[in-house]
Design a protein around this motif. Structure first.
Motif, PDB file in Angstrom:
ATOM      1  N   PRO A   4       2.985 -12.586  -8.756  1.00  0.00           N
ATOM      2  CA  PRO A   4       1.916 -11.579  -8.799  1.00  0.00           C
ATOM      3  C   PRO A   4       0.567 -12.207  -9.099  1.00  0.00           C
ATOM      4  CG  PRO A   4       3.360 -11.427 -10.736  1.00  0.00           C
ATOM      5  CD  PRO A   4       4.029 -12.352  -9.774  1.00  0.00           C
ATOM      6  N   GLY A   5      -0.457 -11.716  -8.390  1.00  0.00           N
ATOM      7  CA  GLY A   5      -1.806 -12.214  -8.597  1.00  0.00           C
ATOM      8  C   GLY A   5      -2.235 -13.283  -7.620  1.00  0.00           C
ATOM      9  N   GLN A   6      -1.327 -13.725  -6.736  1.00  0.00           N
ATOM     10  CA  GLN A   6      -1.686 -14.799  -5.813  1.00  0.00           C
ATOM     11  C   GLN A   6      -2.553 -14.276  -4.676  1.00  0.00           C
ATOM     12  OE1 GLN A   6       1.588 -16.948  -3.936  1.00  0.00           O
ATOM     13  NE2 GLN A   6       0.377 -18.824  -4.003  1.00  0.00           N
ATOM     14  N   SER A   7      -3.510 -15.102  -4.276  1.00  0.00           N
ATOM     15  CA  SER A   7      -4.439 -14.756  -3.203  1.00  0.00           C
ATOM     16  C   SER A   7      -3.718 -14.654  -1.863  1.00  0.00           C
ATOM     17  CB  SER A   7      -5.531 -15.820  -3.120  1.00  0.00           C
ATOM     18  OG  SER A   7      -6.234 -15.733  -1.894  1.00  0.00           O
ATOM     19  N   ALA A   8      -4.212 -13.765  -1.014  1.00  0.00           N
ATOM     20  CA  ALA A   8      -3.661 -13.603   0.330  1.00  0.00           C
ATOM     21  C   ALA A   8      -4.021 -14.773   1.235  1.00  0.00           C
ATOM     22  CB  ALA A   8      -4.147 -12.293   0.949  1.00  0.00           C
ATOM     23  N   ARG A   9      -4.749 -15.781   0.713  1.00  0.00           N
ATOM     24  CA  ARG A   9      -4.984 -17.004   1.489  1.00  0.00           C
ATOM     25  C   ARG A   9      -3.689 -17.785   1.666  1.00  0.00           C
ATOM     26  NH1 ARG A   9      -9.779 -20.380  -1.139  1.00  0.00           N
ATOM     27  NH2 ARG A   9      -8.261 -20.399  -2.843  1.00  0.00           N
ATOM     28  N   PHE A  10      -2.682 -17.480   0.823  1.00  0.00           N
ATOM     29  CA  PHE A  10      -1.416 -18.205   0.861  1.00  0.00           C
ATOM     30  C   PHE A  10      -0.366 -17.346   1.563  1.00  0.00           C
ATOM     31  CE2 PHE A  10      -3.970 -19.901  -2.517  1.00  0.00           C
ATOM     32  CZ  PHE A  10      -3.843 -21.271  -2.344  1.00  0.00           C
ATOM     33  N   ALA A  11       0.511 -17.996   2.324  1.00  0.00           N
ATOM     34  CA  ALA A  11       1.346 -17.313   3.305  1.00  0.00           C
ATOM     35  C   ALA A  11       2.194 -16.171   2.743  1.00  0.00           C
ATOM     36  CB  ALA A  11       2.251 -18.330   4.008  1.00  0.00           C
ATOM     37  N   PHE A  26       1.841 -12.230   3.495  1.00  0.00           N
ATOM     38  CA  PHE A  26       2.896 -11.399   4.087  1.00  0.00           C
ATOM     39  C   PHE A  26       3.175 -10.176   3.214  1.00  0.00           C
ATOM     40  CE2 PHE A  26       4.903 -15.483   6.030  1.00  0.00           C
ATOM     41  CZ  PHE A  26       3.864 -15.558   6.942  1.00  0.00           C
ATOM     42  N   ALA A  27       3.208 -10.372   1.903  1.00  0.00           N
ATOM     43  CA  ALA A  27       3.462  -9.255   0.989  1.00  0.00           C
ATOM     44  C   ALA A  27       2.365  -8.204   1.104  1.00  0.00           C
ATOM     45  CB  ALA A  27       3.568  -9.761  -0.448  1.00  0.00           C
ATOM     46  N   LYS A  28       1.127  -8.665   1.244  1.00  0.00           N
ATOM     47  CA  LYS A  28       0.014  -7.724   1.408  1.00  0.00           C
ATOM     48  C   LYS A  28       0.158  -6.943   2.709  1.00  0.00           C
ATOM     49  CE  LYS A  28      -5.016  -7.415   1.700  1.00  0.00           C
ATOM     50  NZ  LYS A  28      -6.293  -8.166   1.834  1.00  0.00           N
ATOM     51  N   PRO A  84       2.565  -1.083  12.161  1.00  0.00           N
ATOM     52  CA  PRO A  84       3.747  -1.847  11.723  1.00  0.00           C
ATOM     53  C   PRO A  84       3.931  -3.156  12.496  1.00  0.00           C
ATOM     54  CG  PRO A  84       4.435  -0.017  13.089  1.00  0.00           C
ATOM     55  CD  PRO A  84       2.954   0.146  12.890  1.00  0.00           C
ATOM     56  N   VAL A  85       2.917  -4.014  12.414  1.00  0.00           N
ATOM     57  CA  VAL A  85       2.948  -5.322  13.069  1.00  0.00           C
ATOM     58  C   VAL A  85       2.519  -6.372  12.052  1.00  0.00           C
ATOM     59  CG1 VAL A  85       2.083  -6.760  14.939  1.00  0.00           C
ATOM     60  CG2 VAL A  85       2.404  -4.303  15.302  1.00  0.00           C
ATOM     61  N   LEU A  86       3.346  -7.395  11.860  1.00  0.00           N
ATOM     62  CA  LEU A  86       3.036  -8.478  10.927  1.00  0.00           C
ATOM     63  C   LEU A  86       2.556  -9.698  11.693  1.00  0.00           C
ATOM     64  CD1 LEU A  86       6.199  -7.999   8.742  1.00  0.00           C
ATOM     65  CD2 LEU A  86       3.879  -7.749   7.889  1.00  0.00           C
ATOM     66  N   HIS A  87       1.405 -10.210  11.325  1.00  0.00           N
ATOM     67  CA  HIS A  87       0.837 -11.384  11.982  1.00  0.00           C
ATOM     68  C   HIS A  87       1.162 -12.613  11.150  1.00  0.00           C
ATOM     69  CE1 HIS A  87      -1.308  -8.933  14.886  1.00  0.00           C
ATOM     70  NE2 HIS A  87      -1.626  -8.120  13.891  1.00  0.00           N
ATOM     71  N   VAL A  88       1.804 -13.582  11.786  1.00  0.00           N
ATOM     72  CA  VAL A  88       2.303 -14.757  11.060  1.00  0.00           C
ATOM     73  C   VAL A  88       1.966 -16.033  11.815  1.00  0.00           C
ATOM     74  CG1 VAL A  88       4.223 -13.371  10.171  1.00  0.00           C
ATOM     75  CG2 VAL A  88       4.575 -14.785  12.206  1.00  0.00           C
ATOM     76  N   LYS A 124       7.246  -5.116  13.451  1.00  0.00           N
ATOM     77  CA  LYS A 124       7.336  -6.147  14.472  1.00  0.00           C
ATOM     78  C   LYS A 124       6.638  -7.407  13.960  1.00  0.00           C
ATOM     79  CE  LYS A 124       6.020  -7.033  19.288  1.00  0.00           C
ATOM     80  NZ  LYS A 124       5.277  -6.503  20.471  1.00  0.00           N
ATOM     81  N   ILE A 125       7.210  -8.555  14.247  1.00  0.00           N
ATOM     82  CA  ILE A 125       6.619  -9.828  13.820  1.00  0.00           C
ATOM     83  C   ILE A 125       5.971 -10.492  15.021  1.00  0.00           C
ATOM     84  CG2 ILE A 125       7.086 -12.115  12.876  1.00  0.00           C
ATOM     85  CD1 ILE A 125       9.487 -10.875  11.400  1.00  0.00           C
ATOM     86  N   GLU A 126       4.676 -10.785  14.918  1.00  0.00           N
ATOM     87  CA  GLU A 126       3.939 -11.427  16.001  1.00  0.00           C
ATOM     88  C   GLU A 126       3.313 -12.722  15.503  1.00  0.00           C
ATOM     89  OE1 GLU A 126       1.035  -8.944  17.831  1.00  0.00           O
ATOM     90  OE2 GLU A 126       2.524  -7.626  18.782  1.00  0.00           O
ATOM     91  N   GLN A 127       3.496 -13.795  16.260  1.00  0.00           N
ATOM     92  CA  GLN A 127       2.907 -15.079  15.880  1.00  0.00           C
ATOM     93  C   GLN A 127       1.456 -15.140  16.346  1.00  0.00           C
ATOM     94  OE1 GLN A 127       4.142 -19.125  17.556  1.00  0.00           O
ATOM     95  NE2 GLN A 127       5.135 -19.150  15.546  1.00  0.00           N
ATOM     96  N   ASP A 128       0.581 -15.510  15.429  1.00  0.00           N
ATOM     97  CA  ASP A 128      -0.845 -15.639  15.701  1.00  0.00           C
ATOM     98  C   ASP A 128      -1.176 -17.126  15.866  1.00  0.00           C
ATOM     99  OD1 ASP A 128      -3.587 -15.729  15.736  1.00  0.00           O
ATOM    100  OD2 ASP A 128      -3.882 -14.684  13.832  1.00  0.00           O
TER     101      ASP A 128
END
Length: 295
Positions: A157-164, A168-170, A182-186, A244-248
């Motif tokens: 908890p508390g980690q920046s969204a700059r980290f993978a 993803f949790a955000k 409902p699309v996750l960019h990874v 859905k998981i989409e690669q960016d």
């Protein structure tokens, strides 16, 4: 009660250190690059122990501005050491480096141990090697002791969204709260990494500050290899969503290390430490934290 000086107190890990142990944060207006102001602050605080967390730790930023990274990570550490010496510090300092300094490690040489050759692949890692070497030298020639650590990936908890994983949790929580489609960019999620909960990492710091060997260097890791895709699937399941998981392509890194896992045998030998917080708990706490922030 021992007076512990903490640099980097307002970062992700620093906040967890403050929650775990009594310490005196270096005032936020004190810049490690400002020798006079730093020396005055250290002289005023007169610490009996130091946890040195402060750093420029974002790898992309180190490529954009390597000089600033070196000014903060190497010269800032030198300024701190000189300030401690000027204040007649005779306690122990914990220098927080990074497992990133090992660089590209052949799979046949996993898990990574402390004696593995260092092959840095970015300016951040180079700056951490230089600062660690500086701390080793001071541990041998100054009037105080220094223990160096090389933490691998940590989450919580508390980690920046700059980290993978935090990112993803955000994204997962935004979907759950109907804030996004409902699309996750990874990026590349078919690599493995060694993750440790930040609270376990902080516990290792406090143990090593007391029990680590002067001039010693220690990996801090879980000793477990986690596939990023599996962790993302766990986040999705814990949140109870479909996505859905989409690669960016913009999230892909060149020459990515495919697998990574390290050994904490030396740390366990000297302190008895081992990780205690499960990955499921880490991920759930990360989701809960983002839910609070997004509400």
């Amino acid at each position: 009660m021992m007076k512990r000086l903490l640099t980097g107190a307002h970062g992700f890990v620093g906040q967890h250190v403050q929650a775990a142990v009594s310490c005196t944060p270096l005032p936020p207006e004190v810049d490690l690059r400002d020798r006079q102001t730093l020396a005055a602050a250290v002289a005023r605080i007169r610490p009996e122990a130091v946890i040195h967390l402060a750093a420029q730790s974002f790898v992309p930023a180190s490529f954009e501005n390597p000089r600033e990274t070196f000014d903060i990570n190497l010269m800032g550490t030198l300024n701190l050491l000189e300030a401690l010496q000027a204040a007649d510090f005779q306690g122990r300092m914990l220098f927080v480096g990074s497992g990133d300094i090992y660089g590209q490690v052949p799979e046949v040489e996993l898990p990574v141990r402390e004696e593995h050759p260092l092959h840095p692949r970015n300016p951040y890692a180079v700056s951490k090697i230089a600062a660690e070497a500086l701390c080793y030298q001071w541990s041998q020639t100054s009037g105080f002791e220094i223990v160096m650590v090389r933490p691998f990936n940590h989450i919580g908890p508390g980690q920046s969204a700059r980290f993978a994983i935090a990112d993803f949790a955000k994204q997962v929580m935004e979907i759950r709260l109907n804030r996004r489609a409902p699309v996750l960019h990874v990026g590349d999620i078919d690599v493995t990494r060694d993750f440790t909960d930040v609270r376990d990492v902080v516990h290792a710091y406090t143990l090593l500050l007391d029990q680590g060997q002067n001039g010693g260097v220690y990996n801090i890791c879980s000793g477990q290899e986690y596939r990023i895709r599996r962790l993302l699937e766990q986040l999705i399941a814990l949140a109870g969503i479909d996505a859905k998981i989409e690669q960016d392509p913009a999230r892909l890194r060149p020459a990515e290390q495919r697998r990574m896992v390290a050994s904490f045998d030396r740390l366990q030998r000297d302190t008895g430490w081992r990780p205690t917080i499960s990955m499921e708990q880490s991920l759930q706490d990360l989701l809960n934290d983002w839910e609070k922030q997004l509400q």
